[in-house]
Enzyme design. Structure first.
Site, PDB file in Angstrom:
ATOM      1  N   HIS A 124       1.064  -0.922  -0.015  1.00  0.00           N
ATOM      2  CA  HIS A 124      -0.151  -0.097   0.091  1.00  0.00           C
ATOM      3  C   HIS A 124       0.731   1.210   0.005  1.00  0.00           C
ATOM      4  CE1 HIS A 124      -3.319  -2.515   1.957  1.00  0.00           C
ATOM      5  NE2 HIS A 124      -3.515  -2.713   0.649  1.00  0.00           N
ATOM      6  N   ASN A 217      -2.625 -12.857  15.768  1.00  0.00           N
ATOM      7  CA  ASN A 217      -3.352 -11.994  15.963  1.00  0.00           C
ATOM      8  C   ASN A 217      -4.179 -11.892  17.460  1.00  0.00           C
ATOM      9  OD1 ASN A 217      -5.807 -10.096  15.482  1.00  0.00           O
ATOM     10  ND2 ASN A 217      -5.481 -10.324  13.719  1.00  0.00           N
TER      11      ASN A 217
HETATM   12  N1  APR Z   1      -0.845  -7.790  17.964  1.00  0.00           N
HETATM   13  C1  APR Z   1      -1.542  -8.744  17.261  1.00  0.00           C
HETATM   14  N2  APR Z   1      -2.793  -8.435  16.336  1.00  0.00           N
HETATM   15  C2  APR Z   1      -3.008  -6.851  16.745  1.00  0.00           C
HETATM   16  C3  APR Z   1      -2.572  -6.085  17.687  1.00  0.00           C
HETATM   17  C4  APR Z   1      -1.494  -6.506  18.380  1.00  0.00           C
HETATM   18  N3  APR Z   1      -0.765  -5.898  19.183  1.00  0.00           N
HETATM   19  N4  APR Z   1      -3.076  -5.124  17.706  1.00  0.00           N
HETATM   20  C5  APR Z   1      -4.405  -5.310  16.833  1.00  0.00           C
HETATM   21  N5  APR Z   1      -4.279  -6.539  16.127  1.00  0.00           N
HETATM   22  C6  APR Z   1      -5.013  -7.066  15.094  1.00  0.00           C
HETATM   23  C7  APR Z   1      -6.503  -6.582  15.103  1.00  0.00           C
HETATM   24  O1  APR Z   1      -7.028  -7.493  16.025  1.00  0.00           O
HETATM   25  C8  APR Z   1      -6.976  -6.613  13.815  1.00  0.00           C
HETATM   26  O2  APR Z   1      -7.245  -7.826  13.390  1.00  0.00           O
HETATM   27  O3  APR Z   1      -4.578  -6.239  14.005  1.00  0.00           O
HETATM   28  C9  APR Z   1      -5.690  -6.469  12.976  1.00  0.00           C
HETATM   29  C10 APR Z   1      -5.764  -4.949  12.292  1.00  0.00           C
HETATM   30  O4  APR Z   1      -6.692  -4.865  11.446  1.00  0.00           O
HETATM   31  P1  APR Z   1      -7.090  -3.693  10.558  1.00  0.00           P
HETATM   32  O5  APR Z   1      -7.173  -2.490  11.320  1.00  0.00           O
HETATM   33  O6  APR Z   1      -8.428  -3.811   9.576  1.00  0.00           O
HETATM   34  O7  APR Z   1      -5.936  -3.326   9.583  1.00  0.00           O
HETATM   35  P2  APR Z   1      -5.173  -4.099   8.274  1.00  0.00           P
HETATM   36  O8  APR Z   1      -5.891  -5.331   8.066  1.00  0.00           O
HETATM   37  O9  APR Z   1      -3.747  -3.772   8.229  1.00  0.00           O
HETATM   38  O10 APR Z   1      -6.057  -3.078   7.065  1.00  0.00           O
HETATM   39  C11 APR Z   1      -5.592  -3.443   5.793  1.00  0.00           C
HETATM   40  O11 APR Z   1      -7.129  -1.501   5.393  1.00  0.00           O
HETATM   41  O12 APR Z   1      -7.414   0.612   6.007  1.00  0.00           O
HETATM   42  C12 APR Z   1      -7.005   0.043   5.260  1.00  0.00           C
HETATM   43  O13 APR Z   1      -5.073   0.663   3.906  1.00  0.00           O
HETATM   44  C13 APR Z   1      -5.380   0.311   5.137  1.00  0.00           C
HETATM   45  O14 APR Z   1      -3.549  -1.341   5.098  1.00  0.00           O
HETATM   46  C14 APR Z   1      -4.714  -0.984   5.476  1.00  0.00           C
HETATM   47  C15 APR Z   1      -5.715  -2.006   5.089  1.00  0.00           C
END
Ligand code: APR
Length: 256
Positions: A124, A217
């Site tokens: 991204h 996760n």
């Molecule tokens: N350790 C492990 N997992 C974690 C932690 C942690 N400390 N904190 C949060 N999480 C997990 C959450 O439970 C969730 O499932 O990380 C995940 C984050 O998910 P999102 O917020 O949806 O982020 P992501 O999957 O990277 O989003 C994908 O969406 O908004 C767009 O472009 C943006 O790259 C991003 C894409």
């Protein structure tokens, strides 16, 4: 302290990684939460503060760049002061041990590289570069003044070189990622909700190639029930650190 049950699963995951000729990692915002950057969809996440329909699409940026830059300034302030955490460093350790190949990241925060990682695919983009949508010129983020919407020499408002909803993944990165995971034996999925496409198709592509899916996760995701072989529930920093220790232990045993 990692719970006993998870410790058993970590042993299994370490065995898989030690036996795998090729392991690839796919990371999301969850891996950087312990570096002080909130993720997007968890309680208190960025999309709770900023409506993605108003701040996250390329249409929204083109329609009102000044407004979207309010969110971008808030994000870059957090990313500028963020440091790699034990999860980022653990993946680098696995790379140095020859037990991890590429890291495909959805994150724009540059923390894998800051930890010393190599072979990072920025699916991204990266917030450290700005691009002019008119003349295509690129600038380093150092050009950004706090609270000021940055402009190109041609006068156009600059956009961070990151992928907004409604934009394409940088050219070539999707086929490159598919080729990588189609020939890997294990995929380490760390801190992603797997709700955004096409990044969330990568684990399925790996599975079709019979790779073992190891998911780290805090909470189960849409992958956990349908695809994941080993689910390691907990904070990425603790789990990745424990996993690396276990891989080192298994490696040292096979050497003696
Ligand atoms: N350790 C492990 N997992 C974690 C932690 C942690 N400390 N904190 C949060 N999480 C997990 C959450 O439970 C969730 O499932 O990380 C995940 C984050 O998910 P999102 O917020 O949806 O982020 P992501 O999957 O990277 O989003 C994908 O969406 O908004 C767009 O472009 C943006 O790259 C991003 C894409």
């Amino acid at each position: 302290m990692v719970r006993w049950k998870v410790q058993e699963e970590i042993k299994r995951a370490a065995e898989v990684i030690c036996q795998a000729q090729k392991t690839v990692a796919l990371t999301g915002a969850g891996i950087s939460v312990e570096s002080g950057i909130p993720d997007f969809r968890s309680p208190g996440g960025l999309w709770e503060r900023f409506d993605p329909a108003e701040y996250g699409t390329i249409q929204a940026f083109r329609a009102n760049p000044d407004k979207v830059w309010k969110m971008l300034h808030a994000m870059s302030a957090l990313m500028k002061k963020a440091q790699p955490n034990p999860a980022h460093k653990g993946l680098v350790r696995l790379q140095k041990m020859g037990k991890l190949n590429h890291i495909i990241t959805q994150n724009i925060d540059n923390l894998h590289q800051a930890a010393g990682a190599t072979h990072v695919i920025e699916f991204h983009g990266n917030y450290r570069t700005l691009v002019c949508l008119s003349c295509g010129q690129r600038f380093a983020t150092e050009k950004i003044e706090d609270g000021v919407t940055p402009r190109c020499d041609c006068g156009t408002i600059l956009k961070p070189d990151v992928v907004f909803f409604g934009e394409q993944i940088p050219a070539g990165l999707l086929p490159e990622s598919y080729a990588l995971v189609s020939s890997c034996h294990a995929l380490l999925v760390v801190g992603t909700s797997a709700e955004v496409t096409p990044a969330n198709t990568i684990p399925y592509t790996a599975k079709m190639a019979k790779a073992d899916i190891i998911e780290i996760n805090l909470m189960p995701t849409i992958l956990t029930e349908s695809l994941t072989d080993i689910f390691l529930q907990g904070e990425a920093g603790k789990i990745v650190t424990a996993l690396v220790h276990e891989v080192e232990r298994v490696q040292s045993q096979t050497r003696t």
